[in-house]
Design an enzyme around this catalytic site. Structure first.
Site, PDB file in Angstrom:
ATOM      1  N   LYS A  62      77.307  70.633 -60.349  1.00 33.21           N
ATOM      2  CA  LYS A  62      78.754  70.746 -60.131  1.00 33.21           C
ATOM      3  C   LYS A  62      79.487  69.677 -60.919  1.00 33.21           C
ATOM      4  O   LYS A  62      80.454  69.935 -61.621  1.00 33.21           O
ATOM      5  CB  LYS A  62      79.022  70.583 -58.634  1.00 33.21           C
ATOM      6  CG  LYS A  62      79.997  71.455 -57.960  1.00 33.21           C
ATOM      7  CD  LYS A  62      79.690  72.883 -57.759  1.00 33.21           C
ATOM      8  CE  LYS A  62      79.155  73.656 -58.912  1.00 33.21           C
ATOM      9  NZ  LYS A  62      78.495  74.878 -58.621  1.00 33.21           N
ATOM     10  N   GLU A 110      79.325  70.151 -64.825  1.00 29.47           N
ATOM     11  CA  GLU A 110      80.047  71.283 -65.425  1.00 29.47           C
ATOM     12  C   GLU A 110      81.561  71.126 -65.365  1.00 29.47           C
ATOM     13  O   GLU A 110      82.260  71.576 -66.260  1.00 29.47           O
ATOM     14  CB  GLU A 110      79.607  72.624 -64.848  1.00 29.47           C
ATOM     15  CG  GLU A 110      80.032  72.890 -63.438  1.00 29.47           C
ATOM     16  CD  GLU A 110      79.543  74.243 -62.928  1.00 29.47           C
ATOM     17  OE1 GLU A 110      79.609  75.218 -63.663  1.00 29.47           O
ATOM     18  OE2 GLU A 110      79.103  74.295 -61.764  1.00 29.47           O
ATOM     19  N   GLU A 122      72.235  70.775 -56.912  1.00 24.99           N
ATOM     20  CA  GLU A 122      73.482  71.534 -56.980  1.00 24.99           C
ATOM     21  C   GLU A 122      74.664  70.574 -57.200  1.00 24.99           C
ATOM     22  O   GLU A 122      75.532  70.835 -58.028  1.00 24.99           O
ATOM     23  CB  GLU A 122      73.656  72.356 -55.700  1.00 24.99           C
ATOM     24  CG  GLU A 122      74.993  73.048 -55.533  1.00 24.99           C
ATOM     25  CD  GLU A 122      75.391  73.917 -56.710  1.00 24.99           C
ATOM     26  OE1 GLU A 122      74.554  74.219 -57.577  1.00 24.99           O
ATOM     27  OE2 GLU A 122      76.579  74.280 -56.770  1.00 24.99           O
ATOM     28  N   TRP A 140      84.421  85.583 -74.598  1.00 26.48           N
ATOM     29  CA  TRP A 140      83.472  84.467 -74.627  1.00 26.48           C
ATOM     30  C   TRP A 140      82.610  84.734 -75.854  1.00 26.48           C
ATOM     31  O   TRP A 140      81.827  85.675 -75.883  1.00 26.48           O
ATOM     32  CB  TRP A 140      82.629  84.445 -73.358  1.00 26.48           C
ATOM     33  CG  TRP A 140      81.789  83.219 -73.241  1.00 26.48           C
ATOM     34  CD1 TRP A 140      82.174  82.007 -72.736  1.00 26.48           C
ATOM     35  CD2 TRP A 140      80.421  83.069 -73.640  1.00 26.48           C
ATOM     36  NE1 TRP A 140      81.124  81.114 -72.799  1.00 26.48           N
ATOM     37  CE2 TRP A 140      80.034  81.734 -73.343  1.00 26.48           C
ATOM     38  CE3 TRP A 140      79.469  83.920 -74.208  1.00 26.48           C
ATOM     39  CZ2 TRP A 140      78.764  81.234 -73.609  1.00 26.48           C
ATOM     40  CZ3 TRP A 140      78.200  83.423 -74.472  1.00 26.48           C
ATOM     41  CH2 TRP A 140      77.857  82.100 -74.169  1.00 26.48           C
ATOM     42  N   ARG A 146      86.047  85.131 -67.062  1.00 22.62           N
ATOM     43  CA  ARG A 146      84.871  85.709 -67.712  1.00 22.62           C
ATOM     44  C   ARG A 146      84.721  85.238 -69.156  1.00 22.62           C
ATOM     45  O   ARG A 146      83.721  85.558 -69.812  1.00 22.62           O
ATOM     46  CB  ARG A 146      84.965  87.238 -67.683  1.00 22.62           C
ATOM     47  CG  ARG A 146      84.996  87.825 -66.292  1.00 22.62           C
ATOM     48  CD  ARG A 146      85.078  89.323 -66.358  1.00 22.62           C
ATOM     49  NE  ARG A 146      83.871  89.879 -66.906  1.00 22.62           N
ATOM     50  CZ  ARG A 146      82.857  90.359 -66.186  1.00 22.62           C
ATOM     51  NH1 ARG A 146      82.939  90.366 -64.876  1.00 22.62           N
ATOM     52  NH2 ARG A 146      81.784  90.833 -66.757  1.00 22.62           N
ATOM     53  N   HIS A 171      59.052  56.182 -62.321  1.00 24.23           N
ATOM     54  CA  HIS A 171      58.097  56.726 -63.293  1.00 24.23           C
ATOM     55  C   HIS A 171      58.758  57.008 -64.638  1.00 24.23           C
ATOM     56  O   HIS A 171      58.257  57.818 -65.413  1.00 24.23           O
ATOM     57  CB  HIS A 171      57.432  57.974 -62.711  1.00 24.23           C
ATOM     58  CG  HIS A 171      56.699  57.667 -61.442  1.00 24.23           C
ATOM     59  ND1 HIS A 171      55.492  57.030 -61.417  1.00 24.23           N
ATOM     60  CD2 HIS A 171      57.045  57.839 -60.141  1.00 24.23           C
ATOM     61  CE1 HIS A 171      55.103  56.844 -60.166  1.00 24.23           C
ATOM     62  NE2 HIS A 171      56.040  57.331 -59.373  1.00 24.23           N
ATOM     63  N   LYS A 186      82.471  82.787 -66.156  1.00 28.32           N
ATOM     64  CA  LYS A 186      82.065  83.017 -64.776  1.00 28.32           C
ATOM     65  C   LYS A 186      80.865  83.964 -64.660  1.00 28.32           C
ATOM     66  O   LYS A 186      79.975  83.740 -63.866  1.00 28.32           O
ATOM     67  CB  LYS A 186      83.260  83.585 -63.991  1.00 28.32           C
ATOM     68  CG  LYS A 186      82.992  83.824 -62.508  1.00 28.32           C
ATOM     69  CD  LYS A 186      82.885  82.530 -61.757  1.00 28.32           C
ATOM     70  CE  LYS A 186      82.606  82.705 -60.288  1.00 28.32           C
ATOM     71  NZ  LYS A 186      82.107  81.462 -59.691  1.00 28.32           N
ATOM     72  N   CYS A 192      83.156  87.959 -71.166  1.00 32.93           N
ATOM     73  CA  CYS A 192      84.225  88.769 -71.717  1.00 32.93           C
ATOM     74  C   CYS A 192      84.784  89.665 -70.608  1.00 32.93           C
ATOM     75  O   CYS A 192      84.029  90.247 -69.833  1.00 32.93           O
ATOM     76  CB  CYS A 192      83.804  89.661 -72.875  1.00 32.93           C
ATOM     77  SG  CYS A 192      83.219  88.753 -74.293  1.00 32.93           S
ATOM     78  N   ASN A 250      82.383  94.256 -74.321  1.00 32.81           N
ATOM     79  CA  ASN A 250      81.665  93.179 -73.654  1.00 32.81           C
ATOM     80  C   ASN A 250      80.183  93.485 -73.782  1.00 32.81           C
ATOM     81  O   ASN A 250      79.754  94.587 -73.442  1.00 32.81           O
ATOM     82  CB  ASN A 250      82.077  93.126 -72.172  1.00 32.81           C
ATOM     83  CG  ASN A 250      81.197  92.194 -71.352  1.00 32.81           C
ATOM     84  OD1 ASN A 250      80.641  91.239 -71.884  1.00 32.81           O
ATOM     85  ND2 ASN A 250      81.086  92.478 -70.074  1.00 32.81           N
ATOM     86  N   GLY A 251      79.414  92.514 -74.290  1.00 30.83           N
ATOM     87  CA  GLY A 251      77.975  92.728 -74.443  1.00 30.83           C
ATOM     88  C   GLY A 251      77.511  92.261 -75.802  1.00 30.83           C
ATOM     89  O   GLY A 251      78.228  91.533 -76.504  1.00 30.83           O
TER      90      GLY A 251
HETATM   91  C1  F6R Z   1      77.659  76.963 -61.565  1.00 30.05           C
HETATM   92  C2  F6R Z   1      77.640  78.410 -61.592  1.00 30.05           C
HETATM   93  C3  F6R Z   1      76.501  79.078 -62.268  1.00 30.05           C
HETATM   94  C4  F6R Z   1      76.125  80.380 -61.546  1.00 30.05           C
HETATM   95  C5  F6R Z   1      75.092  81.144 -62.360  1.00 30.05           C
HETATM   96  C6  F6R Z   1      74.631  82.398 -61.648  1.00 30.05           C
HETATM   97  O1  F6R Z   1      78.741  76.491 -60.842  1.00 30.05           O
HETATM   98  O2  F6R Z   1      78.527  79.065 -61.124  1.00 30.05           O
HETATM   99  O3  F6R Z   1      75.406  78.240 -62.399  1.00 30.05           O
HETATM  100  O4  F6R Z   1      75.645  80.067 -60.280  1.00 30.05           O
HETATM  101  O5  F6R Z   1      75.635  81.484 -63.591  1.00 30.05           O
HETATM  102  O6  F6R Z   1      75.706  83.259 -61.417  1.00 30.05           O
HETATM  103  P1  F6R Z   1      75.603  84.423 -60.365  1.00 30.05           P
HETATM  104  O7  F6R Z   1      75.505  83.786 -59.025  1.00 30.05           O
HETATM  105  O8  F6R Z   1      76.857  85.211 -60.536  1.00 30.05           O
HETATM  106  O9  F6R Z   1      74.367  85.195 -60.679  1.00 30.05           O
END
Ligand code: F6R
Length: 612
Positions: A489, A492, A485, A80, A27, A508, A607, A2, A104-105
């Site tokens: 990527k 998502e 990683e 969100w 966000r 396995h 984010k 949010c 937010n929260g």
């Molecule tokens: C994936 C992504 C998330 C963040 C995770 C941690 O692309 O962005 O997996 O890496 O939510 O976020 P931060 O780094 O802000 O603690």
């Protein structure tokens, strides 16, 4: 999660707030809304809808009252969803009686508060937020004093909150208060403004401060005051933004994700170069007390998602180079595993935003038990940065795309510096060996640049997996760490179910899932593991899988006859994760953009994850 905004000043509030909401949309993008106090009507009007900020803008064009076009005060929200579905009614702002607010929260005791303050008949939405508006309205009715009402209300709340509030009798004033969930604020000739994060404030100024927890902010057009809950004045601690003014713009790219992938060479350079003195890592610009590296015996990395994946690379290198075991924990699971923590523990918290609540809680948990804490963080002034004993900041600049890219490689570059510094401090390496290592690290931006230059080839290769609904990414050793990683990527941003698997583990169980419909992305950058890795790749190919192989150039001879290959620039094996990461990011990016998805705002994500 949010994004919230409050503004009062000389500019058109509707414009300031919708611009800021567009910036903060990463966000949360389930719904958007704002409340404006018309300078003529002096009433506070709410406009909100499920959907994006662009939907809110269309709504404003059609429905906004003429007086609100000139409004100079307001609050805004991009959501969100946590409590209640994605509907117009659940969108913020919420109003009960004289109080209009955004939040937010998560308020954990919203049910108890609903009963205690007899709010049932008054509430229209399913949100915890509206309950807070109800409680605040009840207290305001008693004292008619906004600050007193806020102070009384927050004493009742259990959970996390950043609240931005307007009172009907104070149409030009915005109030705010928070616990855990972030708020930054500023005052400039154009007015007073606060927001969930810095990206929204760059329009006016590079000066800001973090609103301390349980402190009331009172924003007027030309002044801004802070108060304790007992009504005592508090001085803000002003900070200066280290981001360039337009660094949060899209800069002509179709998506932030591509822009941020491209910014990686610069981000790595800016993170590494200031911390090298004559080729030796030097953290004096970070004022790092190095006993945190030398006097601790057990290292744990706690982080989430992409940030956690950098810990896997560190773990691999720390074993080989430092002969030290490193635990890598999902921050959300850390405390439930009841880890053994003490004064000899070093907890490294990795976070782009510095606001991820699980990572923050892990830091608090470890600190309470005597651990030393070190943050690797991108955002100065963020909650985790303030909680950690020491911090190394990545110089990635603002990361806007929800999928993290440049944060990952800049975090990695700090881990590489840490490895070299610890090896030096502990006498594992002499100066020459350290210099040799950092010289290779300094070449990684060029290697990433080389990958960027073959983006067209990666785009073409991406077509091989466009139609897949499931795929595997396989590799060994450091490649396996890098693929975790790469796989995150891809899933998502492209919604393809992708699993990273250690090549040797396939037999396995999961090899049962390999069919002609299950492409495999293989990564081979580690010379000593090439033979075994390739035989695993051949095993899946002989079971029908089409294979895309990312391979270090020096090891690629003859392989193009067998596989679709992408050649990665040559670096010593332990540095190959940098070009590999970039190539896998581009793969994910092209699959997503070719499918026509909103690359920067993947379904259901946000984010900054500020709820547990
Ligand atoms: C994936 C992504 C998330 C963040 C995770 C941690 O692309 O962005 O997996 O890496 O939510 O976020 P931060 O780094 O802000 O603690």
């Amino acid at each position: 999660m949010c994004g919230i905004i409050g503004y009062t000043g000389s500019e058109t509030a509707q414009e300031v707030i919708t611009d800021a909401l567009t910036t903060l949309e990463y966000r949360g993008y389930d719904s958007a809304g704002l409340a404006l106090s018309g300078s003529k009507s002096r009433s506070i009007d709410i406009y909100k809808c499920a959907g994006r900020v662009s939907d809110l803008k269309s709504m404003l064009e059609k429905k906004m009252k003429p007086a609100d076009r000139e409004a100079t005060c307001g609050v805004g929200h991009t959501r969100w969803a946590t409590h209640g579905g994605v509907t117009d009614t659940n969108a913020h702002p919420h109003r009960v009686g004289t109080v209009t607010l955004v939040h937010n929260g998560i308020i954990e005791n919203y049910r108890e508060l609903t009963d205690e303050f007899r709010l049932k008949g008054k509430l229209k939405s399913e949100t915890d937020t509206e309950v807070v508006a109800g409680v605040l309205d009840s207290f305001y009715a008693e004292s008619e004093d906004p600050k007193k009402a806020i102070a009384e209300t927050v004493k009742e709340l259990k959970g996390t909150f950043a609240l931005v509030v307007m009172f009907a009798n104070y149409p030009d004033v915005v109030f705010a208060v928070r616990n855990v969930s972030p708020i930054v604020a500023t005052q400039s000739p154009q007015g007073s403004m606060l927001a969930s994060d810095l990206t929204a404030l760059t329009r006016f100024t590079d000066r800001y401060f973090v609103l301390p927890e349980y402190t009331i902010a009172e924003l007027h057009r030309s002044a801004l005051y802070l108060w304790t809950l007992n009504g005592k004045p508090v001085e803000p601690e002003w900070l200066t933004m280290d981001w360039e003014k337009n660094s949060a713009d899209k800069g002509g790219y179709p998506f932030y994700m591509e822009k941020e992938i491209d910014e990686q060479p610069e981000g790595i350079r800016k993170t590494v170069e200031p911390r090298l003195k004559d080729g030796i890592p030097d953290f004096s610009c970070d004022e790092l007390d190095e006993s945190i590296l030398t006097d601790t015996e057990e290292i744990t990395v706690a982080a989430c998602g992409t940030a956690m994946h950098t810990g896997l690379v560190f773990q691999n290198l720390a074993r080989k180079i430092l002969h030290t075991e490193v635990n890598v924990c999902l921050a959300s699971e850390y405390m439930y595993g009841e880890p053994v923590v003490g004064e000899k523990t070093l907890l490294i918290a990795v976070s782009q935003s510095g606001e991820t609540i699980d990572t923050l809680e892990a830091v608090k948990y470890a600190k309470k038990r005597g651990a030393r804490t070190l943050g690797i963080i991108n955002v100065r002034g963020s909650s985790i940065a303030r909680e950690c004993e020491s911090v190394l900041f990545t110089n990635a600049g603002p990361e806007i795309a929800v999928a993290s890219t440049k944060a990952y490689t800049t975090q990695l570059s700090l881990f590489y510096l840490l490895i070299a510094r610890i090896a030096y401090l502990k006498g594992i390496w002499d100066e020459d060996k350290v210099r040799d290592f950092t010289a290779h690290l300094c070449r990684t931006p060029d290697a990433v640049d080389e990958v960027l230059n073959i983006r067209k080839d990666i785009h073409i290769i991406a077509r091989n997996i466009l139609e897949a609904s499931d795929l595997f990414m396989i590799g060994r050793g450091l490649d396996y760490a890098a693929l975790q990683e790469g796989s995150l990527k891809l899933k998502e941003v492209s919604y393809i179910h992708s699993e990273a698997y250690a090549s040797g583990e396939l037999k396995h169980g999961p090899i049962a899932l390999i069919t002609e419909e299950t492409p495999v992305v293989a990564l081979a950058t580690q010379e000593s593991l090439l033979k075994k890795g390739l035989s695993n790749v051949r095993e899946v190919r002989s079971r029908g899988a089409s294979v895309v192989l990312f391979v270090k150039n020096a090891m690629s001879e003859g392989l193009e006859q067998e596989f679709n290959i992408v050649r990665l620039p040559d670096l010593p094996d332990e540095f190959m994760v940098f070009p590999a990461a970039c190539a896998l990011q581009l793969l994910a990016y092209y699959v997503s953009s070719d499918k026509g998805f909103d690359v920067d705002k993947p379904r259901n994500l946000a984010k900054v994850v500020t709820v547990e």
